[in-house]
Design a protein around this motif. Structure first.
Motif, PDB file in Angstrom:
ATOM      1  N   SER A  75       0.833  -1.210   0.000  1.00 17.36           N
ATOM      2  CA  SER A  75       0.000   0.000   0.000  1.00 17.36           C
ATOM      3  C   SER A  75       0.860   1.249   0.000  1.00 17.36           C
ATOM      4  O   SER A  75       0.383   2.346  -0.285  1.00 17.36           O
ATOM      5  N   GLY A  76       2.162   1.086   0.369  1.00 21.24           N
ATOM      6  CA  GLY A  76       3.028   2.257   0.547  1.00 21.24           C
ATOM      7  C   GLY A  76       2.764   2.955   1.871  1.00 21.24           C
ATOM      8  O   GLY A  76       3.450   3.895   2.236  1.00 21.24           O
ATOM      9  N   MET A  77       1.729   2.514   2.599  1.00 27.80           N
ATOM     10  CA  MET A  77       1.354   3.158   3.877  1.00 27.80           C
ATOM     11  C   MET A  77       1.432   2.079   4.950  1.00 27.80           C
ATOM     12  O   MET A  77       0.436   1.710   5.585  1.00 27.80           O
ATOM     13  N   ASP A  78       2.637   1.582   5.143  1.00 31.30           N
ATOM     14  CA  ASP A  78       2.917   0.337   5.856  1.00 31.30           C
ATOM     15  C   ASP A  78       2.086   0.073   7.114  1.00 31.30           C
ATOM     16  O   ASP A  78       1.413  -0.925   7.223  1.00 31.30           O
ATOM     17  N   ASN A  79       2.212   0.966   8.105  1.00 34.55           N
ATOM     18  CA  ASN A  79       1.554   0.690   9.389  1.00 34.55           C
ATOM     19  C   ASN A  79       0.252   1.483   9.546  1.00 34.55           C
ATOM     20  O   ASN A  79      -0.157   1.804  10.649  1.00 34.55           O
ATOM     21  N   SER A  80      -0.387   1.767   8.416  1.00 35.25           N
ATOM     22  CA  SER A  80      -1.688   2.440   8.469  1.00 35.25           C
ATOM     23  C   SER A  80      -2.644   1.662   9.373  1.00 35.25           C
ATOM     24  O   SER A  80      -2.676   0.427   9.328  1.00 35.25           O
ATOM     25  N   PRO A  81      -3.463   2.357  10.167  1.00 35.86           N
ATOM     26  CA  PRO A  81      -4.440   1.657  11.012  1.00 35.86           C
ATOM     27  C   PRO A  81      -5.416   0.810  10.190  1.00 35.86           C
ATOM     28  O   PRO A  81      -6.059  -0.087  10.734  1.00 35.86           O
ATOM     29  N   ALA A  89      -9.372   7.556  18.056  1.00 37.20           N
ATOM     30  CA  ALA A  89      -8.651   7.275  19.302  1.00 37.20           C
ATOM     31  C   ALA A  89      -7.206   6.876  19.001  1.00 37.20           C
ATOM     32  O   ALA A  89      -6.296   7.211  19.752  1.00 37.20           O
ATOM     33  N   GLY A  90      -6.981   6.171  17.914  1.00 37.78           N
ATOM     34  CA  GLY A  90      -5.640   5.679  17.602  1.00 37.78           C
ATOM     35  C   GLY A  90      -4.775   6.672  16.834  1.00 37.78           C
ATOM     36  O   GLY A  90      -3.658   6.321  16.423  1.00 37.78           O
ATOM     37  N   PHE A  91      -5.260   7.885  16.631  1.00 38.95           N
ATOM     38  CA  PHE A  91      -4.458   8.871  15.885  1.00 38.95           C
ATOM     39  C   PHE A  91      -3.143   9.131  16.634  1.00 38.95           C
ATOM     40  O   PHE A  91      -3.137   9.347  17.837  1.00 38.95           O
ATOM     41  N   ASP A  92      -2.027   9.073  15.883  1.00 38.61           N
ATOM     42  CA  ASP A  92      -0.701   9.270  16.503  1.00 38.61           C
ATOM     43  C   ASP A  92       0.036  10.308  15.655  1.00 38.61           C
ATOM     44  O   ASP A  92       0.330  10.074  14.490  1.00 38.61           O
ATOM     45  N   ARG A  93       0.308  11.461  16.256  1.00 36.11           N
ATOM     46  CA  ARG A  93       0.819  12.575  15.434  1.00 36.11           C
ATOM     47  C   ARG A  93       2.239  12.372  14.942  1.00 36.11           C
ATOM     48  O   ARG A  93       2.708  13.133  14.086  1.00 36.11           O
ATOM     49  N   ALA A  94       2.980  11.377  15.468  1.00 34.08           N
ATOM     50  CA  ALA A  94       4.395  11.241  15.102  1.00 34.08           C
ATOM     51  C   ALA A  94       4.755   9.901  14.460  1.00 34.08           C
ATOM     52  O   ALA A  94       5.849   9.760  13.943  1.00 34.08           O
ATOM     53  N   ARG A  95       3.878   8.911  14.533  1.00 37.68           N
ATOM     54  CA  ARG A  95       4.293   7.578  14.109  1.00 37.68           C
ATOM     55  C   ARG A  95       3.913   7.284  12.655  1.00 37.68           C
ATOM     56  O   ARG A  95       2.814   6.829  12.342  1.00 37.68           O
ATOM     57  N   GLY A 100     -13.666  18.549   6.766  1.00 41.03           N
ATOM     58  CA  GLY A 100     -14.270  18.416   8.101  1.00 41.03           C
ATOM     59  C   GLY A 100     -13.247  18.084   9.182  1.00 41.03           C
ATOM     60  O   GLY A 100     -12.031  18.111   8.936  1.00 41.03           O
ATOM     61  N   PRO A 101     -13.734  17.756  10.399  1.00 41.59           N
ATOM     62  CA  PRO A 101     -12.840  17.573  11.558  1.00 41.59           C
ATOM     63  C   PRO A 101     -11.863  16.405  11.424  1.00 41.59           C
ATOM     64  O   PRO A 101     -10.834  16.397  12.088  1.00 41.59           O
ATOM     65  N   ARG A 102     -12.175  15.428  10.601  1.00 37.82           N
ATOM     66  CA  ARG A 102     -11.257  14.275  10.508  1.00 37.82           C
ATOM     67  C   ARG A 102      -9.939  14.630   9.815  1.00 37.82           C
ATOM     68  O   ARG A 102      -8.892  14.109  10.147  1.00 37.82           O
ATOM     69  N   PHE A 103      -9.992  15.521   8.806  1.00 37.57           N
ATOM     70  CA  PHE A 103      -8.767  15.813   8.038  1.00 37.57           C
ATOM     71  C   PHE A 103      -8.416  17.298   7.977  1.00 37.57           C
ATOM     72  O   PHE A 103      -7.304  17.662   7.609  1.00 37.57           O
ATOM     73  N   ARG A 104      -9.387  18.155   8.293  1.00 39.83           N
ATOM     74  CA  ARG A 104      -9.156  19.598   8.481  1.00 39.83           C
ATOM     75  C   ARG A 104      -8.337  20.276   7.386  1.00 39.83           C
ATOM     76  O   ARG A 104      -7.353  20.982   7.662  1.00 39.83           O
ATOM     77  N   LEU A 105      -8.740  20.067   6.153  1.00 42.64           N
ATOM     78  CA  LEU A 105      -8.076  20.780   5.055  1.00 42.64           C
ATOM     79  C   LEU A 105      -8.150  22.282   5.316  1.00 42.64           C
ATOM     80  O   LEU A 105      -9.217  22.822   5.590  1.00 42.64           O
ATOM     81  N   GLY A 106      -7.015  22.940   5.237  1.00 46.47           N
ATOM     82  CA  GLY A 106      -6.996  24.393   5.427  1.00 46.47           C
ATOM     83  C   GLY A 106      -6.611  24.805   6.840  1.00 46.47           C
ATOM     84  O   GLY A 106      -6.045  25.871   7.027  1.00 46.47           O
ATOM     85  N   ALA A 109      -5.376  22.134   9.302  1.00 43.98           N
ATOM     86  CA  ALA A 109      -4.239  21.283   9.668  1.00 43.98           C
ATOM     87  C   ALA A 109      -3.055  21.765   8.823  1.00 43.98           C
ATOM     88  O   ALA A 109      -3.237  22.406   7.787  1.00 43.98           O
ATOM     89  N   VAL A 110      -1.842  21.443   9.262  1.00 48.33           N
ATOM     90  CA  VAL A 110      -0.659  21.898   8.521  1.00 48.33           C
ATOM     91  C   VAL A 110      -0.680  21.324   7.102  1.00 48.33           C
ATOM     92  O   VAL A 110      -0.532  22.043   6.122  1.00 48.33           O
ATOM     93  N   MET A 111      -0.823  20.021   7.017  1.00 52.17           N
ATOM     94  CA  MET A 111      -1.088  19.374   5.722  1.00 52.17           C
ATOM     95  C   MET A 111      -2.128  18.302   6.017  1.00 52.17           C
ATOM     96  O   MET A 111      -2.581  18.192   7.145  1.00 52.17           O
ATOM     97  N   VAL A 112      -2.502  17.514   5.025  1.00 56.62           N
ATOM     98  CA  VAL A 112      -3.561  16.530   5.272  1.00 56.62           C
ATOM     99  C   VAL A 112      -2.972  15.331   6.027  1.00 56.62           C
ATOM    100  O   VAL A 112      -2.004  14.726   5.564  1.00 56.62           O
ATOM    101  N   PRO A 113      -3.523  15.001   7.203  1.00 59.19           N
ATOM    102  CA  PRO A 113      -2.978  13.886   7.986  1.00 59.19           C
ATOM    103  C   PRO A 113      -3.203  12.550   7.292  1.00 59.19           C
ATOM    104  O   PRO A 113      -4.089  12.420   6.440  1.00 59.19           O
ATOM    105  N   SER A 114      -2.417  11.548   7.697  1.00 61.11           N
ATOM    106  CA  SER A 114      -2.584  10.228   7.090  1.00 61.11           C
ATOM    107  C   SER A 114      -3.706   9.446   7.769  1.00 61.11           C
ATOM    108  O   SER A 114      -4.172   8.442   7.232  1.00 61.11           O
ATOM    109  N   HIS A 115      -4.120   9.901   8.951  1.00 59.13           N
ATOM    110  CA  HIS A 115      -5.183   9.193   9.679  1.00 59.13           C
ATOM    111  C   HIS A 115      -6.093  10.231  10.321  1.00 59.13           C
ATOM    112  O   HIS A 115      -5.662  11.323  10.669  1.00 59.13           O
TER     113      HIS A 115
END
Ligand code: 2M8
Length: 415
Positions: A157-163, A337-343, A318-324, A326-332
């Protein structure tokens, strides 16, 4: 530009020196997209070196190994022993694949300098290989029988440890059980808190070994990880649209590729989750949709005939990805609950997926949002030494620095 030169090895570019000492498949495609602005010829060579490692069945390998660096990355050439598998190329490679972004990259590289491309016969030579690559996905990877390609390992997937892979991976045996630990040369170059865990690696290695031991033939009915990934398939559909342009440039017929892209778009539909407002991965073995919103589920926005574009745009904003905001679009999903800002792929923002969303927003006419997101990617890349990924909330850089695709895609957005 300096990063692209520094990470250069022979005809290709390493994703980063140290952590990733070989050639990676989709990294080379993103690299070529940036390189074409500096040297169209080098960009052609970047793709040609990967296409040169194609297997007889058409697959483009996840990694093309440099034998001199086999101690520096695991699993490497000595693990895969690709030379023992019929149909493998002359160079050592992994047996797995990565997302099919190569036709899109080849078209962009051709268009950067059509005269140079024609002079070198770039598109003519790339075309049959790209056709064979897509043919492999169609004939060997439709494990669910529903017209989508399945991946057989999270690395594909290229997104190895994606939840998204937590559920399917929980049913995979861990090679560490009763055996020695897993080799982790990656931890010489990266903080363990920013990489996949040993428990994940134990399962990654089990799956890779099983696939290898079945001669990478895609016929193992008992393979424990078979999933339909919305990003992989959306990128394949987008690649078919690029192939339509490639065919037209060569005086051929664009219609079969356009039809294929429409079929893939329609086949994605059962992966849409109204509860999440995104597409979601499906575990082919259980039939279950994974109830996690990741950036992979937004990438179908690239497809022009998508019936769910309005829902996806709402989720992205919306709140899950906050385009505009958030700094950029998060991967999760930021609200999970499992969102991890650094991993790694469990929260941070990556340039590759952000760049793809910039293209998707442009394609949908959301020009101001595309421009703002692209500008933010460039700012973040320059400010943090081309970090591999960043915290989506405060922009803190993570992972390796001088990362090739961050530099290449920032360069592409500047021009
Ligand atoms: C990461 O994946 C490799 C395995 O392929 C790894 O973790 O060692 C991912 O971010 C993947 O998308 C990327 O292609 C690769 C090289 O940059 O690194």
């Amino acid at each position: 530009m300096e990063v692209l030169l520094r990470n250069r090895a022979a005809l290709h570019t390493l994703p980063a020196t140290g952590l990733y000492p070989h050639q990676w498949s989709w990294d080379s495609a993103f690299t070529a997209i940036g390189l074409r602005h500096v040297s169209p010829r080098r960009a052609q060579q970047e793709l040609e070196s990967l296409l040169g490692a194609q297997w007889a069945d058409g697959r483009l390998p996840q990694i093309v190994f440099d034998r001199q660096r086999d101690e520096d990355y695991s699993p490497g050439a000595a693990f895969w022993r690709s030379e023992e598998i019929p149909g493998s190329p002359a160079v050592p490679t992994a047996g797995l694949v990565q997302p099919p972004v190569h036709a899109r990259a080849a078209l962009a590289v051709h268009r950067a300098d059509e005269a140079e491309s024609r002079r070198r016969g770039f598109l003519e030579r790339a075309h049959p290989r790209l056709l064979a690559w897509h043919g492999y996905l169609r004939t060997r990877r439709d494990r669910g029988g529903r017209g989508l390609a399945s991946i057989v390992h999270p690395w594909e997937s290229g997104m190895d440890n994606s939840p998204a892979w937590d559920g399917p991976l929980s049913r995979v045996p861990d090679v560490r059980a009763g055996g020695p630990g897993v080799p982790r040369p990656d931890l010489r170059h990266a903080d363990p808190s920013e990489r996949p865990s040993n428990a994940e690696y134990g399962r990654y290695l089990h799956l890779a070994a099983r696939y290898r031991d079945h001669r990478c033939d895609d016929a193992d009915a008992g393979h424990e990880f078979v999933c339909e990934d919305p990003a992989f398939n959306a990128l394949w559909a987008d690649a078919e649209l690029a192939m339509a342009e490639v065919a037209a440039a060569l005086g051929g017929d664009r219609a079969p590729h356009e039809a294929r892209a429409r079929e893939l778009t329609a086949a994605l539909e059962p992966l849409f989750s109204p509860a999440l407002g995104t597409y979601a991965a499906r575990d082919v073995r259980t039939g279950e949709l994974q109830r996690v919103a990741t950036v992979a589920g937004l990438l179908p926005l690239l497809l022009p005939h998508l019936p769910r574009a309005a829902e996806l745009l709402a989720t992205l904003r919306g709140p899950r990805f906050r385009l505009g905001t958030a700094v950029m679009v998060p991967s999760h999903d930021l609200t999970a609950a499992g969102f991890d800002r650094a991993r790694y792929w469990r929260g941070p923002s990556w340039s590759s997926t952000t760049w793809l969303l910039v293209q998707a927003l442009r394609g949908r006419g959301a020009v101001a949002e595309a421009r703002a997101l692209g500008a933010q990617l460039r700012r973040s890349a320059l400010q943090h030494g081309f970090a591999e990924y960043v915290d989506p909330i405060d922009g803190t850089p993570h992972g390796t620095r001088a990362f090739t695709w961050t530099a290449a895609l920032a360069l592409d957005l500047e021009l």
